[in-house]
Design a protein around this motif. Sequence first.
Motif, mmCIF file in Angstrom:
data_model
loop_
_atom_site.group_PDB
_atom_site.id
_atom_site.type_symbol
_atom_site.label_atom_id
_atom_site.label_comp_id
_atom_site.label_asym_id
_atom_site.label_seq_id
_atom_site.Cartn_x
_atom_site.Cartn_y
_atom_site.Cartn_z
ATOM 1 N N MET A 47 17.091 -64.417 39.187
ATOM 2 C CA MET A 47 16.942 -66.028 39.911
ATOM 3 C C MET A 47 15.571 -65.575 40.343
ATOM 4 O O MET A 47 14.624 -65.250 41.021
ATOM 5 C CB MET A 47 18.069 -67.100 39.824
ATOM 6 C CG MET A 47 17.057 -67.685 40.601
ATOM 7 S SD MET A 47 18.237 -68.774 41.868
ATOM 8 C CE MET A 47 19.640 -68.587 40.990
ATOM 9 N N ILE A 48 16.447 -63.698 41.238
ATOM 10 C CA ILE A 48 15.551 -63.093 42.516
ATOM 11 C C ILE A 48 14.559 -63.014 41.924
ATOM 12 O O ILE A 48 13.039 -63.072 42.752
ATOM 13 C CB ILE A 48 16.210 -62.298 42.712
ATOM 14 C CG1 ILE A 48 17.426 -63.161 44.230
ATOM 15 C CG2 ILE A 48 15.602 -61.206 44.199
ATOM 16 C CD1 ILE A 48 18.500 -61.868 44.579
ATOM 17 N N ARG A 49 14.550 -62.407 40.622
ATOM 18 C CA ARG A 49 13.292 -62.196 39.834
ATOM 19 C C ARG A 49 11.752 -63.265 39.879
ATOM 20 O O ARG A 49 10.537 -62.546 39.930
ATOM 21 C CB ARG A 49 13.288 -60.958 38.910
ATOM 22 C CG ARG A 49 12.703 -60.043 38.517
ATOM 23 C CD ARG A 49 13.344 -58.999 36.725
ATOM 24 N NE ARG A 49 12.416 -59.590 36.330
ATOM 25 C CZ ARG A 49 12.313 -59.462 35.149
ATOM 26 N NH1 ARG A 49 13.151 -58.737 34.146
ATOM 27 N NH2 ARG A 49 11.505 -60.079 34.261
ATOM 28 N N GLU A 50 12.749 -63.834 39.751
ATOM 29 C CA GLU A 50 12.128 -65.433 39.405
ATOM 30 C C GLU A 50 10.885 -65.354 40.461
ATOM 31 O O GLU A 50 9.787 -65.691 40.051
ATOM 32 C CB GLU A 50 12.494 -66.442 38.400
ATOM 33 C CG GLU A 50 11.410 -67.599 37.631
ATOM 34 C CD GLU A 50 10.638 -66.864 36.934
ATOM 35 O OE1 GLU A 50 9.933 -67.672 36.221
ATOM 36 O OE2 GLU A 50 11.632 -66.132 35.923
ATOM 37 N N ILE A 51 11.871 -65.725 41.953
ATOM 38 C CA ILE A 51 11.061 -65.763 43.047
ATOM 39 C C ILE A 51 9.866 -65.005 43.392
ATOM 40 O O ILE A 51 8.661 -65.574 43.672
ATOM 41 C CB ILE A 51 11.840 -65.713 44.064
ATOM 42 C CG1 ILE A 51 13.561 -67.464 43.294
ATOM 43 C CG2 ILE A 51 11.516 -66.852 45.291
ATOM 44 C CD1 ILE A 51 14.697 -66.836 44.337
ATOM 45 N N ALA A 52 10.395 -63.285 43.063
ATOM 46 C CA ALA A 52 9.899 -62.882 43.572
ATOM 47 C C ALA A 52 7.849 -62.654 42.779
ATOM 48 O O ALA A 52 7.084 -62.460 43.200
ATOM 49 C CB ALA A 52 9.711 -61.175 43.600
ATOM 50 N N ARG A 53 8.739 -63.232 41.030
ATOM 51 C CA ARG A 53 7.548 -62.989 40.639
ATOM 52 C C ARG A 53 6.574 -64.543 40.447
ATOM 53 O O ARG A 53 4.986 -63.452 40.808
ATOM 54 C CB ARG A 53 7.809 -63.275 38.869
ATOM 55 C CG ARG A 53 7.093 -62.965 37.449
ATOM 56 C CD ARG A 53 7.804 -62.533 36.908
ATOM 57 N NE ARG A 53 7.601 -64.724 36.317
ATOM 58 C CZ ARG A 53 7.275 -64.676 34.665
ATOM 59 N NH1 ARG A 53 6.584 -63.994 33.739
ATOM 60 N NH2 ARG A 53 7.743 -64.919 34.301
ATOM 61 N N LYS A 54 6.863 -65.060 41.377
ATOM 62 C CA LYS A 54 6.534 -66.543 41.446
ATOM 63 C C LYS A 54 5.235 -65.877 42.464
ATOM 64 O O LYS A 54 4.206 -66.033 42.981
ATOM 65 C CB LYS A 54 7.114 -67.587 41.340
ATOM 66 C CG LYS A 54 5.959 -69.104 41.757
ATOM 67 C CD LYS A 54 7.284 -69.235 43.284
ATOM 68 C CE LYS A 54 5.992 -69.873 44.083
ATOM 69 N NZ LYS A 54 5.933 -70.457 45.873
ATOM 70 N N GLU A 55 6.071 -65.659 43.869
ATOM 71 C CA GLU A 55 5.347 -65.091 45.295
ATOM 72 C C GLU A 55 4.661 -64.381 45.081
ATOM 73 O O GLU A 55 3.045 -64.560 45.330
ATOM 74 C CB GLU A 55 6.531 -64.719 45.552
ATOM 75 C CG GLU A 55 6.183 -65.034 47.286
ATOM 76 C CD GLU A 55 6.466 -66.788 47.907
ATOM 77 O OE1 GLU A 55 6.174 -66.653 48.726
ATOM 78 O OE2 GLU A 55 7.116 -67.114 47.172
ATOM 79 N N LEU B 104 16.264 -67.206 47.681
ATOM 80 C CA LEU B 104 15.635 -67.346 48.506
ATOM 81 C C LEU B 104 14.350 -66.269 49.185
ATOM 82 O O LEU B 104 13.704 -65.338 48.963
ATOM 83 C CB LEU B 104 14.998 -68.475 49.013
ATOM 84 C CG LEU B 104 14.546 -69.828 47.858
ATOM 85 C CD1 LEU B 104 14.811 -70.959 48.781
ATOM 86 C CD2 LEU B 104 13.863 -69.974 46.938
ATOM 87 N N MET B 105 15.239 -66.016 49.871
ATOM 88 C CA MET B 105 14.851 -64.539 50.890
ATOM 89 C C MET B 105 14.334 -62.926 50.159
ATOM 90 O O MET B 105 13.072 -62.645 50.154
ATOM 91 C CB MET B 105 15.859 -64.359 51.922
ATOM 92 C CG MET B 105 15.839 -66.123 52.994
ATOM 93 S SD MET B 105 15.152 -65.480 54.618
ATOM 94 C CE MET B 105 15.170 -66.095 56.218
ATOM 95 N N THR B 106 15.491 -62.667 49.321
ATOM 96 C CA THR B 106 15.243 -61.934 49.007
ATOM 97 C C THR B 106 14.084 -61.645 47.818
ATOM 98 O O THR B 106 12.969 -61.156 47.955
ATOM 99 C CB THR B 106 16.409 -61.229 48.245
ATOM 100 O OG1 THR B 106 17.683 -61.841 49.043
ATOM 101 C CG2 THR B 106 16.685 -59.333 48.402
ATOM 102 N N GLY B 107 13.980 -62.906 47.268
ATOM 103 C CA GLY B 107 12.958 -63.177 45.924
ATOM 104 C C GLY B 107 11.378 -62.919 46.791
ATOM 105 O O GLY B 107 10.630 -62.304 46.119
ATOM 106 N N LYS B 108 11.812 -64.391 47.638
ATOM 107 C CA LYS B 108 10.437 -63.638 48.654
ATOM 108 C C LYS B 108 9.733 -62.587 48.883
ATOM 109 O O LYS B 108 8.333 -62.128 48.950
ATOM 110 C CB LYS B 108 10.150 -64.938 49.930
ATOM 111 C CG LYS B 108 9.938 -66.503 49.166
ATOM 112 C CD LYS B 108 10.381 -67.614 50.550
ATOM 113 C CE LYS B 108 9.869 -68.934 49.444
ATOM 114 N NZ LYS B 108 8.546 -68.806 48.581
ATOM 115 N N ALA B 109 10.697 -61.977 49.818
ATOM 116 C CA ALA B 109 10.340 -60.569 50.148
ATOM 117 C C ALA B 109 10.158 -59.130 49.142
ATOM 118 O O ALA B 109 9.184 -58.698 49.112
ATOM 119 C CB ALA B 109 11.912 -60.161 51.282
#
Lengths: 469, 240
Positions: free
Chosen positions: A1-9, A170-175
């Motif tokens: 999930m974190i990966r997906e958030i990071a990828r989108k960001e 969300l925080m981690t992913g966006k970071a």
Amino acid sequence: MIREIARKEFRELTRDGRFRLSAGIVGGLLLVASLAGFTAWREQAAQRDAAQNSMQALWFGQPAKNPHSAAHYGLWAFKPQLPLSFIDRGVDPYVGTASWLEAHRQNEFRFRPAMDATAAQRFGDWTAAAVLQHLVPLLIIVLAFGAFAGERERGTLRQLASLGVPTRALMTGKALGVAAALALLLIPVAVVGSALVLNAMGADGLLRLAAMTAVYLAYFGVVLGATLLVSAKARTARAALVVLLAAWAVNGIVAPRLAADVARMAHPTPTAREFTAEVQTALANGIDGHSPASARGKTLEDSLLKAYNVAKVEELPFNFNGFAMQRGEEHGNEVFDHYFDELWSTYAAQDRSQLLGAVASPLIAVRFLSMGIAGTDAAQHRAFATSAENYRRELNKKMNDAIAENAGAGQAFTYQADETLWRSLEPFTYEAPGLGSVWRTHLVSAVVLLLWMGLVAVLTRRSTSLAVV
Amino acid sequence: MATSSPLLSAEGLTKRYGDTLALDALDLSIAPGEVYCLLGANGAGKSTTINCFLDFVRPDGGVAKIGGQVVAQHPLETKKRLAYIPETVMLYGNLSGLENLEYFATLATGARPATEELVAHLITAGLRDDQIRQRVGGYSKGMRQKVGIAIALAKRADVLLLDEPTSGLDPKASNEFHRLLGLLRERGAAVLMATHDLFRAKESGTRIGIMKAGRKVAELRADEIGHADLEKLYLTHMHD
Ligand SMILES: Nc1ncnc2c1ncn2[C@@H]1O[C@H](COP(=O)(O)OP(=O)(O)OP(=O)(O)O)[C@@H](O)[C@H]1O
Ligand SMILES: [Mg+2]
């Protein structure tokens, strides 16, 4: 999930024209500053080697002459600069990189570009460190200020919040997403930097480069974490940006200036003129102020006559003038030690109290670490100055001893030595302190940086709820 | 009139904003297979009710429950099974419809669904093949709502919270939307929809509640009443 958030960001950022433009500018500046700095470093290193060699040749090539005039003829000591100094020139432009070693006096350092530079030049002197310390954080702010506040404003945060994603994720992913976009910019620079450093100084250089990379990555992490925290709290993206730009100015300009001014007030240093005057007075009158040179000379003469049980100095088994000159030199050394130690300690105290400002500005700690690793901090300047001064003392002692031992009575200044004496003085060499001593010097700065990282990490992990409106 | 245990329930739900009582001891109960339409004037408290189920608003009294779990105590778990479609589904303009769906579906389910599956959801929701790979920045409102439906499909949500989802849609788009709603209801979803559209409420709702100043003033089955009577009832309540 974190990966997906990071990828989108990451995907959104890299599709954004503003990101491409600003990252391009910062990356370009960083690359230009590094390459220009490195070229300048290499030229200076070549010039320094050439100067050192020709100066050594001049010293060896002196004709037969009186050793005391050889001591006055003197030598230059040049501070070898680590290749990493091309990233961070530290205090070097202010304190200089070469010292004139001669009889009777410990000289100030010369070659201080900052003294000759006009204000415009000083401003234009963008080193890679300046880009890393000021522009990259600005870029991080520009990239991440809207991470939450912008989504809140556009309404996508409601959609996101309705999914049941933990705020921490969300925080981690966006970071991570922003970090990946930054990596796109920083990795090429790091590769070029490593190539340059490896080419210039081999493995030890890489170790230092790794240390420097770690320091700046930690710094960027702090900036990124703080930016996301502000963005998560701010109602609008504009409010987040205003707060972050204010924080950027405090971190980069206000707090360091204020800390430096307060440190100078708390631990004032004499002006160069006052300092020289104090040293001159002490040289003439003794450190205690009550033993003028004439009296010291008389005491020395009396005690020698008594010890050797002779009536005149000419009857001593060595040349009195040579011996007395060395004594004078040693007295001078005591004076220099006293005043220079005091000066250095004041500077060190200033540096320590500046670190108090790191409460508001992690940059203060980062700057000390960066200079330290680049070999251009005050401590390493002092190490070099001390080493050069010891060499000056060795030189003078060799010359004076030669007179004391070899000159006939009353012939102190007519006696002539030749190349054998000049060559008996080993050329000056200087080994810069290793990375270990850098960490020891800047332990507090390292701890301060770690504390900042910890603080941001804790606050990030603690943020569990996000207001959606 | 729930036949099985309710998926959505509000018990004495109360919310105060300063002097305004946005929700005043509201009770609601919605079972699987029901479409509950919440009517009421502007400011009646419809959105506040929905926001309580989403944990966007913390009630001052009473509880909102999803599947028997109290929302305020289990904000993450209760969201796992719900889908939320507001008046305008807000999406990332830089990403295509498919990328938006992929993102939200992955975050909602914890695993990235196959692309064909996502495409199928978008088609089911009524997007055309050539639209799904366009950036959402150029989408019309109706297209955005369709992505919202696709998210609900991908998430396999059995609780739908809809806040005026069709206001501003043209009649055909609105019709399509409600047809899809019927599809989800048949699959056993419990739907709570705030709306101002009495006609649609009667057509696609199974039950209708009328709110006024934070209170439920009437509740009836949609098949009990004709269009004209519903309008009359609504206006009577609004007048006094
Ligand atoms: N964040 C808020 N701060 C203060 N008051 C609020 C807030 N949100 C809602 N209210 C008030 O609560 C009451 C209920 O508002 P709500 O949005 O639930 O109404 P609604 O039925 O959805 O209206 P509409 O049909 O206009 O969407 C209103 O009086 C509104 O002014
Ligand atoms: Mg509303």
